[in-house]
Design an enzyme around this catalytic site. Structure first.
Site, PDB file in Angstrom:
ATOM      1  N   THR A   1       0.871  -1.166   0.000  1.00  0.00           N
ATOM      2  CA  THR A   1       0.000   0.000   0.000  1.00  0.00           C
ATOM      3  C   THR A   1       0.909   1.216   0.000  1.00  0.00           C
ATOM      4  O   THR A   1       1.654   1.454   0.942  1.00  0.00           O
ATOM      5  CB  THR A   1      -0.916   0.006   1.240  1.00  0.00           C
ATOM      6  OG1 THR A   1      -1.790  -1.116   1.153  1.00  0.00           O
ATOM      7  CG2 THR A   1      -1.743   1.283   1.294  1.00  0.00           C
TER       8      THR A   1
ATOM      9  N   LYS B   1      -7.497   1.472  -2.684  1.00  0.00           N
ATOM     10  CA  LYS B   1      -7.081   1.092  -1.329  1.00  0.00           C
ATOM     11  C   LYS B   1      -7.216   2.281  -0.378  1.00  0.00           C
ATOM     12  O   LYS B   1      -7.629   2.122   0.778  1.00  0.00           O
ATOM     13  CB  LYS B   1      -5.632   0.581  -1.354  1.00  0.00           C
ATOM     14  CG  LYS B   1      -5.072   0.177   0.017  1.00  0.00           C
ATOM     15  CD  LYS B   1      -5.757  -1.047   0.610  1.00  0.00           C
ATOM     16  CE  LYS B   1      -5.319  -1.327   2.047  1.00  0.00           C
ATOM     17  NZ  LYS B   1      -4.034  -2.009   2.171  1.00  0.00           N
TER      18      LYS B   1
ATOM     19  N   LYS C   1       0.328   5.238   8.343  1.00  0.00           N
ATOM     20  CA  LYS C   1       0.987   5.477   7.041  1.00  0.00           C
ATOM     21  C   LYS C   1      -0.059   5.640   5.942  1.00  0.00           C
ATOM     22  O   LYS C   1      -0.020   6.571   5.137  1.00  0.00           O
ATOM     23  CB  LYS C   1       1.919   4.310   6.692  1.00  0.00           C
ATOM     24  CG  LYS C   1       2.505   4.388   5.282  1.00  0.00           C
ATOM     25  CD  LYS C   1       3.012   3.031   4.770  1.00  0.00           C
ATOM     26  CE  LYS C   1       1.867   2.094   4.410  1.00  0.00           C
ATOM     27  NZ  LYS C   1       2.265   0.880   3.679  1.00  0.00           N
TER      28      LYS C   1
END
Lengths: 288, 288
Positions: free
Chosen positions: A95, A170, A238
């Site tokens: 990701t 995502k 993150k």
């Protein structure tokens, strides 16, 4: 076809084991070799650098930590692009940022290589059980070629468009989860303070309009004091940072997601709880 | 047993119709008599004030708008407490403050009357189909007596403890929904800006850890431009204000819920969209 796989952390290990189980031949590299032992024992072979992986495999997949790790693995001195053969395909499953996906795709094209961004959801359990959801962006022809491999490691595989669109999907997923996680945390903080019967609250809420996957899965763990990571808080932070950077770039203001990021920042940076699961957010409320 | 019912709005109408269908005899009052016509046509009888309702019925249920309406209906000049008989039971089904539930219970006890707070979730559809979730606090003996009536209008009925605990449970429910609603809104704002295939994003997200009832139900409506209220934004804002007042009283800081309240405040107060459904929140992002 030889498959190269870089990054044998919790997710990568599960994925590689499923590829081996499906009969694929896999060559792996990981920054810490010891963490590759499980897949080596299961039949994968070892390469000393990403460059060597790329020299040996026409399909190279990566699943590392942060966007900076992705960039190093592809463009570093002994990186993938230093070894890659024309006609190969690279797939980043980390990701990471949509912008980096676009950049790596352009660099890949310079080497006559096709590229996909293919982040997943479903966590370590999904990686182990080959039930991941795979969100793919990038070169359509490469997607069609890699689809059978994705289907060996995931349950639901979807193509969302040009480079970066997998990462964008995502991010949309993580923005939604930011809402369910902050909601369930504050719901539980409130319900505890009001001295309600918490299992009964959970049963009642999950039978109606408040129902959600995060609540159903994490509230029982919190009630047992189980903060082990299904998904690391530091990785979720993150992701939220990437989502908000991208939102800024698109001139979007997302105040609820910003607030969620602030809360996870407090958890990870101030309370040092980044190695807890995302459900550990509630600890930061209790330490007030 | 004669049942008195005060408040024949969308929710009250559905509930009274189900009581009549179950064979109950119901006497009703509503501030605007015209809005009671549907239940009168179905067999309910009319009383000119809450006081008269209370004189005629040993069980009085209320479902009005705001806590101030609840207080007026119970303690006003021609209110319930002006007509209530000793040994009766009063049940407030309005989503209102836990503090008011405690106060009304004390006043009820002064009249030798038992009291319950019994807010519901499930919306107009739940009221119509007798599938409401009923969250009850107050006098346990009264709960046992009223339970068969609750079961005629709801699917899941739970007792949460002393006066106000029903309201507290409803607040926990709304805090959870604040998370899913802000999350799905910002998810969709992001996904649109990133030019993703939105139905495909919805399908992908609902297959995994981001899944939730609000997203599954409201995103398809938003994609069709349908902002008709399943639940009025102005009522949801009222609920969030109550939840945050109660949180303050319990010395809790709930930053994500506060942020949700600010967003719904902008929708209702600044944009004048309080009569839209809660899914209309996304309009405030698009009007930036």
């Amino acid at each position: 076809m030889q498959i190269g796989f870089i990054g044998t952390g919790v997710m990568g290990t599960g994925i590689v084991l499923n590829l081996l189980k499906a009969g694929q031949s896999v060559v792996v590299y990981n920054r810490t070799k010891a963490h590759a032992q499980k897949v080596l024992d299961a039949g994968a072979t070892w390469a000393d650098t990403p460059q060597v992986v790329a020299q040996q495999a026409p399909l190279v997949m990566t699943m590392v930590g942060y966007p900076s790790d992705v960039e190093a693995v592809y463009t570093g001195e002994n990186g993938i692009f230093a070894g890659i053969q024309a006609g190969s395909i690279v797939v980043d499953m980390t990701t990471s940022t949509p912008a980096l996906a676009v950049k790596l795709t352009a660099l890949a094209h310079d080497h006559d290589v096709q590229a996909l961004d293919a982040p997943v959801s479903g966590g370590d359990v999904g990686a182990q059980n080959a039930t991941l959801t795979v969100m793919v962006g990038g070169d359509r022809a490469a997607y069609d070629r890699v689809l059978p491999v994705f289907q060996q490691i995931g349950q639901r595989v979807n193509y969302f468009g040009t480079a970066g669109k997998g990462q964008h999907t995502k991010m949309a997923n993580q923005i939604m989860i930011a809402g369910t996680m902050t909601g369930l945390t504050e719901m539980l903080v409130y319900a505890k303070a009001a001295d309600l019967d918490l299992p009964q609250v959970l049963t009642t809420l999950s039978s109606g309009g408040a129902d959600n996957w995060s609540m159903d899965n994490y509230v029982p763990r919190i009630l047992k004091g189980d903060y082990t990571p299904g998904f690391f808080a530091k990785h979720f932070l993150k992701d939220l940072r990437i989502a908000l950077q991208e939102a800024d770039r698109m001139h979007l203001d997302l105040p609820a997601t910003k607030q969620a990021k602030l809360l996870y920042e407090a958890m990870v940076d101030d309370f040092g709880l980044g190695n807890d699961g995302t459900q550990g957010l509630i600890k930061t409320y209790e330490q007030d």
